[in-house]
Design a protein around this motif. Structure first.
Motif, PDB file in Angstrom:
ATOM      1  N   LYS A 115       0.839  -1.208   0.000  1.00 42.89           N
ATOM      2  CA  LYS A 115       0.000   0.000   0.000  1.00 42.89           C
ATOM      3  C   LYS A 115       0.873   1.256   0.000  1.00 42.89           C
ATOM      4  O   LYS A 115       0.548   2.242  -0.645  1.00 42.89           O
ATOM      5  CB  LYS A 115      -0.942  -0.008   1.197  1.00 42.89           C
ATOM      6  CG  LYS A 115      -2.064  -1.001   1.064  1.00 42.89           C
ATOM      7  CD  LYS A 115      -3.041  -0.863   2.206  1.00 42.89           C
ATOM      8  CE  LYS A 115      -4.113  -1.913   2.127  1.00 42.89           C
ATOM      9  NZ  LYS A 115      -5.134  -1.617   1.150  1.00 42.89           N
ATOM     10  N   THR A 116       1.976   1.218   0.731  1.00 37.37           N
ATOM     11  CA  THR A 116       2.887   2.359   0.741  1.00 37.37           C
ATOM     12  C   THR A 116       3.519   2.556  -0.632  1.00 37.37           C
ATOM     13  O   THR A 116       3.660   3.685  -1.096  1.00 37.37           O
ATOM     14  CB  THR A 116       3.994   2.156   1.796  1.00 37.37           C
ATOM     15  OG1 THR A 116       3.387   2.009   3.069  1.00 37.37           O
ATOM     16  CG2 THR A 116       4.953   3.332   1.830  1.00 37.37           C
TER      17      THR A 116
ATOM     18  N   LYS B 270       2.240   1.911  -3.475  1.00 37.42           N
ATOM     19  CA  LYS B 270       1.254   2.465  -4.407  1.00 37.42           C
ATOM     20  C   LYS B 270       0.961   3.935  -4.121  1.00 37.42           C
ATOM     21  O   LYS B 270       0.860   4.742  -5.034  1.00 37.42           O
ATOM     22  CB  LYS B 270      -0.058   1.674  -4.329  1.00 37.42           C
ATOM     23  CG  LYS B 270       0.083   0.235  -4.684  1.00 37.42           C
ATOM     24  CD  LYS B 270       0.311   0.035  -6.160  1.00 37.42           C
ATOM     25  CE  LYS B 270       0.302  -1.437  -6.497  1.00 37.42           C
ATOM     26  NZ  LYS B 270       1.579  -1.983  -6.858  1.00 37.42           N
ATOM     27  N   SER B 271       0.827   4.278  -2.844  1.00 42.38           N
ATOM     28  CA  SER B 271       0.402   5.639  -2.526  1.00 42.38           C
ATOM     29  C   SER B 271       1.566   6.613  -2.330  1.00 42.38           C
ATOM     30  O   SER B 271       1.454   7.766  -2.722  1.00 42.38           O
ATOM     31  CB  SER B 271      -0.477   5.632  -1.270  1.00 42.38           C
ATOM     32  OG  SER B 271       0.255   5.138  -0.169  1.00 42.38           O
ATOM     33  N   LEU B 272       2.633   6.180  -1.733  1.00 45.88           N
ATOM     34  CA  LEU B 272       3.789   7.061  -1.471  1.00 45.88           C
ATOM     35  C   LEU B 272       5.087   6.371  -1.893  1.00 45.88           C
ATOM     36  O   LEU B 272       5.876   5.938  -1.053  1.00 45.88           O
ATOM     37  CB  LEU B 272       3.853   7.406   0.022  1.00 45.88           C
ATOM     38  CG  LEU B 272       2.634   8.115   0.608  1.00 45.88           C
ATOM     39  CD1 LEU B 272       2.688   8.110   2.113  1.00 45.88           C
ATOM     40  CD2 LEU B 272       2.549   9.532   0.081  1.00 45.88           C
ATOM     41  N   PRO B 273       5.345   6.261  -3.192  1.00 45.07           N
ATOM     42  CA  PRO B 273       6.526   5.515  -3.639  1.00 45.07           C
ATOM     43  C   PRO B 273       7.854   6.132  -3.183  1.00 45.07           C
ATOM     44  O   PRO B 273       8.845   5.424  -3.047  1.00 45.07           O
ATOM     45  CB  PRO B 273       6.407   5.519  -5.164  1.00 45.07           C
ATOM     46  CG  PRO B 273       5.481   6.626  -5.485  1.00 45.07           C
ATOM     47  CD  PRO B 273       4.584   6.799  -4.305  1.00 45.07           C
ATOM     48  N   GLN B 274       7.865   7.420  -2.894  1.00 48.00           N
ATOM     49  CA  GLN B 274       9.100   8.060  -2.450  1.00 48.00           C
ATOM     50  C   GLN B 274       9.489   7.613  -1.046  1.00 48.00           C
ATOM     51  O   GLN B 274      10.643   7.740  -0.648  1.00 48.00           O
ATOM     52  CB  GLN B 274       9.002   9.586  -2.533  1.00 48.00           C
ATOM     53  CG  GLN B 274       8.021  10.210  -1.573  1.00 48.00           C
ATOM     54  CD  GLN B 274       6.593  10.269  -2.085  1.00 48.00           C
ATOM     55  OE1 GLN B 274       6.229   9.618  -3.046  1.00 48.00           O
ATOM     56  NE2 GLN B 274       5.765  11.050  -1.401  1.00 48.00           N
ATOM     57  N   LEU B 275       8.536   7.075  -0.282  1.00 47.21           N
ATOM     58  CA  LEU B 275       8.810   6.607   1.078  1.00 47.21           C
ATOM     59  C   LEU B 275       9.004   5.102   1.158  1.00 47.21           C
ATOM     60  O   LEU B 275       9.102   4.548   2.247  1.00 47.21           O
ATOM     61  CB  LEU B 275       7.661   7.005   2.008  1.00 47.21           C
ATOM     62  CG  LEU B 275       7.432   8.493   2.204  1.00 47.21           C
ATOM     63  CD1 LEU B 275       6.237   8.705   3.110  1.00 47.21           C
ATOM     64  CD2 LEU B 275       8.659   9.155   2.772  1.00 47.21           C
ATOM     65  N   PHE B 276       9.061   4.430   0.022  1.00 48.31           N
ATOM     66  CA  PHE B 276       9.078   2.971  -0.003  1.00 48.31           C
ATOM     67  C   PHE B 276      10.262   2.382   0.751  1.00 48.31           C
ATOM     68  O   PHE B 276      10.095   1.505   1.601  1.00 48.31           O
ATOM     69  CB  PHE B 276       9.070   2.480  -1.451  1.00 48.31           C
ATOM     70  CG  PHE B 276       9.017   0.995  -1.580  1.00 48.31           C
ATOM     71  CD1 PHE B 276       7.862   0.307  -1.279  1.00 48.31           C
ATOM     72  CD2 PHE B 276      10.119   0.284  -2.009  1.00 48.31           C
ATOM     73  CE1 PHE B 276       7.795  -1.064  -1.389  1.00 48.31           C
ATOM     74  CE2 PHE B 276      10.067  -1.089  -2.124  1.00 48.31           C
ATOM     75  CZ  PHE B 276       8.902  -1.764  -1.819  1.00 48.31           C
TER      76      PHE B 276
ATOM     77  N   MET C 245      10.059   3.175   4.485  1.00 51.12           N
ATOM     78  CA  MET C 245       8.959   2.421   5.083  1.00 51.12           C
ATOM     79  C   MET C 245       9.328   0.950   5.235  1.00 51.12           C
ATOM     80  O   MET C 245       8.950   0.314   6.214  1.00 51.12           O
ATOM     81  CB  MET C 245       7.704   2.569   4.222  1.00 51.12           C
ATOM     82  CG  MET C 245       6.490   1.991   4.842  1.00 51.12           C
ATOM     83  SD  MET C 245       6.078   2.854   6.358  1.00 51.12           S
ATOM     84  CE  MET C 245       4.637   1.967   6.837  1.00 51.12           C
TER      85      MET C 245
END
Length: 145
Positions: free
Chosen positions: A59-60, A62-68, A71
């Protein structure tokens, strides 16, 4: 959850469940009913922690790829701390055999990681977004002759 995410979860879940079933059988033969219960608890803990982690990470992505990447590191640290808290809470338990639990926890975790790695390697992941039907094709540079 997209189909490729569900497929990756399934590819990690099935081998882990199979090894967990083997661990339950071996633990039951070696340590009896308490050993089997310890193996069941260990298998369920791994499937819960690792499965939830994979879902959160997808989910991360998909929604916030810069934080992958950040995260992912935070998630693995959180998973280790969650298992540590569980181990501390149940270190002196008599509900189940702790050795069967520990060996099952280790074995199923290693199988989950190997299966997840194998699933990622075999996944056909697009590295670029394909052009949609409505986009205009790029014109070639240079002067027409």
């Amino acid at each position: 959850m997209q189909s490729n995410d569900a497929r990756l979860l399934l590819h990690a879940l099935v081998p882990t469940l199979a090894i967990g079933a083997v661990a339950v059988g071996v633990s039951a033969a070696v340590a009896g009913a308490k050993g089997a219960l310890g193996a069941v608890v260990g298998t369920l803990l791994v499937m819960l922690v690792m499965g939830a982690g994979l879902v959160v990470l997808q989910k991360t992505a998909k929604s916030l790829p810069q934080l992958f990447q950040m995260m992912g590191l935070l998630l693995y640290t959180t998973q280790i701390l969650f298992v540590l808290v569980f181990l501390i809470a149940f270190k002196d338990t008599t509900l189940f055999d702790t050795k069967a639990f520990a060996f099952t926890l280790l074995g199923t975790t290693l199988v989950w990681i190997a299966a997840q790695t194998h699933g990622h390697m075999k996944a056909k992941t697009l590295y670029v977004e394909p052009d949609s039907a409505g986009t205009k094709k790029a014109e070639t540079a240079g002067s027409p002759t």
